[in-house]
Design a protein around this motif. Structure first.
Motif, mmCIF file in Angstrom:
data_model
loop_
_atom_site.group_PDB
_atom_site.id
_atom_site.type_symbol
_atom_site.label_atom_id
_atom_site.label_comp_id
_atom_site.label_asym_id
_atom_site.label_seq_id
_atom_site.Cartn_x
_atom_site.Cartn_y
_atom_site.Cartn_z
ATOM 1 N N ASN A 172 0.808 -1.363 0.029
ATOM 2 C CA ASN A 172 -0.072 0.013 -0.135
ATOM 3 C C ASN A 172 0.728 1.365 -0.028
ATOM 4 O OD1 ASN A 172 -2.119 -1.758 0.175
ATOM 5 N ND2 ASN A 172 -2.939 -0.999 2.144
ATOM 6 N N ILE A 173 1.937 1.176 0.564
ATOM 7 C CA ILE A 173 3.030 2.352 0.787
ATOM 8 C C ILE A 173 3.444 2.544 -0.510
ATOM 9 C CG2 ILE A 173 5.152 3.130 1.713
ATOM 10 C CD1 ILE A 173 4.561 1.619 4.159
ATOM 11 N N VAL A 174 3.732 1.607 -1.433
ATOM 12 C CA VAL A 174 4.205 1.733 -2.856
ATOM 13 C C VAL A 174 3.285 2.324 -3.498
ATOM 14 C CG1 VAL A 174 5.087 0.409 -4.738
ATOM 15 C CG2 VAL A 174 6.086 -0.243 -2.246
ATOM 16 N N PHE A 175 1.973 1.696 -3.596
ATOM 17 C CA PHE A 175 0.948 2.151 -4.337
ATOM 18 C C PHE A 175 0.838 3.837 -4.094
ATOM 19 C CE2 PHE A 175 -1.259 -2.178 -4.112
ATOM 20 C CZ PHE A 175 -0.636 -2.532 -5.005
ATOM 21 N N GLY A 176 0.898 3.944 -2.618
ATOM 22 C CA GLY A 176 0.761 5.607 -2.277
ATOM 23 C C GLY A 176 1.825 6.516 -3.185
ATOM 24 N N PHE A 177 3.149 5.840 -3.231
ATOM 25 C CA PHE A 177 4.237 6.370 -3.856
ATOM 26 C C PHE A 177 4.025 6.667 -5.380
ATOM 27 C CE2 PHE A 177 8.273 6.260 -6.407
ATOM 28 C CZ PHE A 177 9.085 7.144 -5.632
ATOM 29 N N ASN A 178 3.697 5.631 -5.838
ATOM 30 C CA ASN A 178 3.251 5.757 -7.163
ATOM 31 C C ASN A 178 2.207 6.834 -7.855
ATOM 32 O OD1 ASN A 178 4.930 3.437 -7.564
ATOM 33 N ND2 ASN A 178 3.129 1.886 -7.906
ATOM 34 N N HIS A 179 1.403 7.093 -6.732
ATOM 35 C CA HIS A 179 0.438 8.185 -7.028
ATOM 36 C C HIS A 179 1.026 9.587 -6.770
ATOM 37 C CE1 HIS A 179 -3.327 9.984 -7.134
ATOM 38 N NE2 HIS A 179 -3.492 10.331 -5.959
ATOM 39 N N VAL A 180 1.886 9.676 -5.451
ATOM 40 C CA VAL A 180 2.057 11.056 -5.075
ATOM 41 C C VAL A 180 3.567 11.086 -4.778
ATOM 42 C CG1 VAL A 180 -0.041 11.399 -3.739
ATOM 43 C CG2 VAL A 180 1.824 10.688 -2.563
ATOM 44 N N GLY A 181 4.173 10.249 -4.982
ATOM 45 C CA GLY A 181 5.855 10.378 -5.237
ATOM 46 C C GLY A 181 6.562 10.609 -3.683
ATOM 47 N N GLU A 228 8.312 10.715 3.045
ATOM 48 C CA GLU A 228 8.458 11.840 4.251
ATOM 49 C C GLU A 228 7.292 11.218 5.188
ATOM 50 O OE1 GLU A 228 7.975 15.390 2.340
ATOM 51 O OE2 GLU A 228 9.632 15.651 1.239
ATOM 52 N N ASP A 229 5.926 10.905 4.605
ATOM 53 C CA ASP A 229 5.090 10.459 5.634
ATOM 54 C C ASP A 229 5.487 9.505 6.570
ATOM 55 O OD1 ASP A 229 3.498 12.656 4.561
ATOM 56 O OD2 ASP A 229 2.220 11.326 3.372
ATOM 57 N N TYR A 230 5.912 8.379 6.229
ATOM 58 C CA TYR A 230 6.419 7.266 6.849
ATOM 59 C C TYR A 230 7.842 7.396 7.580
ATOM 60 C CZ TYR A 230 2.295 4.835 4.971
ATOM 61 O OH TYR A 230 1.004 4.770 4.715
ATOM 62 N N PHE A 265 5.492 -2.131 9.281
ATOM 63 C CA PHE A 265 5.476 -2.392 7.717
ATOM 64 C C PHE A 265 5.118 -3.849 7.777
ATOM 65 C CE2 PHE A 265 8.399 1.386 8.340
ATOM 66 C CZ PHE A 265 7.252 2.190 8.026
ATOM 67 N N ASP A 266 3.886 -4.196 7.042
ATOM 68 C CA ASP A 266 3.869 -5.685 6.973
ATOM 69 C C ASP A 266 4.120 -6.133 5.686
ATOM 70 O OD1 ASP A 266 2.464 -7.995 7.858
ATOM 71 O OD2 ASP A 266 0.728 -7.292 6.648
ATOM 72 N N ASP A 267 4.959 -7.561 5.594
ATOM 73 C CA ASP A 267 5.019 -8.136 4.521
ATOM 74 C C ASP A 267 6.014 -7.282 3.572
ATOM 75 O OD1 ASP A 267 4.907 -10.351 3.103
ATOM 76 O OD2 ASP A 267 3.330 -9.876 1.877
ATOM 77 N N ILE A 268 7.262 -6.917 4.258
ATOM 78 C CA ILE A 268 8.288 -6.072 3.510
ATOM 79 C C ILE A 268 9.170 -7.100 2.505
ATOM 80 C CG2 ILE A 268 8.389 -4.213 5.241
ATOM 81 C CD1 ILE A 268 11.131 -5.502 6.101
ATOM 82 N N GLY A 269 9.555 -6.857 1.400
ATOM 83 C CA GLY A 269 10.580 -7.510 0.801
ATOM 84 C C GLY A 269 9.847 -8.059 -0.409
ATOM 85 N N VAL A 270 8.658 -7.981 -0.539
ATOM 86 C CA VAL A 270 7.879 -8.563 -1.712
ATOM 87 C C VAL A 270 7.177 -7.625 -2.444
ATOM 88 C CG1 VAL A 270 7.900 -11.188 -0.828
ATOM 89 C CG2 VAL A 270 5.873 -9.543 -0.094
ATOM 90 N N GLU A 271 7.244 -6.281 -1.858
ATOM 91 C CA GLU A 271 6.495 -5.318 -2.553
ATOM 92 C C GLU A 271 7.180 -4.928 -3.885
ATOM 93 O OE1 GLU A 271 9.755 -3.226 -0.512
ATOM 94 O OE2 GLU A 271 8.393 -4.923 0.069
ATOM 95 N N GLN A 272 6.189 -4.531 -4.974
ATOM 96 C CA GLN A 272 6.828 -3.896 -6.040
ATOM 97 C C GLN A 272 7.743 -2.557 -5.986
ATOM 98 O OE1 GLN A 272 6.409 -5.408 -9.321
ATOM 99 N NE2 GLN A 272 5.475 -7.231 -7.764
ATOM 100 N N MET A 273 8.616 -2.402 -6.913
ATOM 101 C CA MET A 273 9.804 -1.128 -6.830
ATOM 102 C C MET A 273 8.578 -0.093 -7.267
ATOM 103 S SD MET A 273 12.753 -0.165 -6.899
ATOM 104 C CE MET A 273 13.857 -1.681 -7.038
ATOM 105 N N GLY A 274 8.599 0.995 -6.436
ATOM 106 C CA GLY A 274 7.866 2.198 -6.563
ATOM 107 C C GLY A 274 8.284 2.970 -8.137
ATOM 108 N N ARG A 275 7.233 3.516 -8.712
ATOM 109 C CA ARG A 275 7.594 4.024 -10.089
ATOM 110 C C ARG A 275 6.822 5.467 -10.032
ATOM 111 N NH1 ARG A 275 10.480 3.305 -14.517
ATOM 112 N NH2 ARG A 275 9.876 4.386 -16.374
ATOM 113 N N HIS A 276 7.463 6.739 -10.255
ATOM 114 C CA HIS A 276 6.581 7.823 -10.239
ATOM 115 C C HIS A 276 7.319 8.752 -11.203
ATOM 116 C CE1 HIS A 276 4.059 10.966 -8.484
ATOM 117 N NE2 HIS A 276 5.095 11.603 -8.407
ATOM 118 N N PHE A 277 6.361 9.261 -11.982
ATOM 119 C CA PHE A 277 7.037 10.063 -13.113
ATOM 120 C C PHE A 277 8.165 9.388 -13.952
ATOM 121 C CE2 PHE A 277 4.416 13.390 -10.994
ATOM 122 C CZ PHE A 277 3.779 13.918 -12.094
#
Length: 225
Positions: free
Chosen positions: A116-125, A130-132, A140-152
């Motif tokens: 969910n944190i990565v989804f948020g990054f993809n949306h607002v960068g 900074e928020d976390y 932070f639940d289930d770390i290590g298997v989340e996707q790489m973030g991508r913004h712009f």
């Protein structure tokens, strides 16, 4: 309720041990009774605690109640956070959501899925980092298997950056961070790199389920709220 050894749930009062006016001497069997009841309230009547998990639960309980003597015997530093690891479905997220309730007099942490944190990054960068990376308490639940973030068009290892920020906060103020993961140390290092992995050693106590721990997802059905 002024007595931290007792917790009220509705009309029922659960005793977790004895309070002498200064400190609580916790009784693990009473804590388990409360956790079983609270688990059913949170996750549904099919919830249960498994005897093979009591060793992990004892470590988590000693940590949560700040029993420094018990923590020392178990090799746990109560000033660090918890990294709870184990196979998929063994109950890591459920226990981290549950165990915080035995110390309602302490400030609770929020359990946030890493994806969910990565989804948020993809949306607002980078604002998400900074928020976390602030003074709030997180698991932070289930770390290590989340996707790489991508913004712009730019990639970012979002959780890696957040863990670096949380490590700085830990050194500056002692702020604790918790996490869960399915990965082992080598896999975490491959995912986040040596720099983040070395910071994680300073940031977390590792509490691990046995790799043969059963998948409980077909046994415990969590309420969807």
């Amino acid at each position: 309720m002024d007595n931290p050894s007792k917790i009220r749930e509705g009309s029922v009062i659960y005793s977790l041990g004895e309070f002498d006016g200064k400190q609580v001497e916790y009784d693990f069997s009473k804590v388990l009774t409360y956790l079983d009841a609270k688990g059913k309230m949170l996750f549904g009547r099919n919830f249960r605690l498994f005897p093979e998990d009591h060793k992990v639960l004892l470590k988590l309980c000693n940590y949560m109640v700040r029993d420094r003597t018990g923590c020392q015997k178990m090799g746990i530093d109560p000033d660090k956070g918890i990294l709870l690891s184990g196979p998929v479905g063994c109950g890591k997220t459920t226990l981290m959501k549950l165990i915080r309730h035995i110390v309602p007099h302490y400030r609770p942490y929020e359990v946030i899925p890493a994806r969910n944190i990565v989804f948020g990054f993809n949306h607002v960068g980078h604002r998400i980092i900074e928020d976390y990376g602030n003074g709030r308490y997180f698991c932070f639940d289930d770390i290590g298997v989340e996707q790489m973030g991508r913004h712009f068009g730019k990639d970012c290892n979002v959780l890696g950056e957040i863990l670096l920020s949380r490590h700085e906060l830990f050194l500056e103020s002692g702020l604790q961070t918790h996490a869960t993961t399915n990965l082992n140390a080598a896999e975490l290092e491959e995912r986040y790199g040596n720099r983040v992995r070395s910071r994680m050693r300073e940031l977390f106590n590792l509490v691990a389920f046995d790799q043969s721990a059963r998948d409980k997802r077909g046994i415990i059905t969590e309420n969807k709220k």
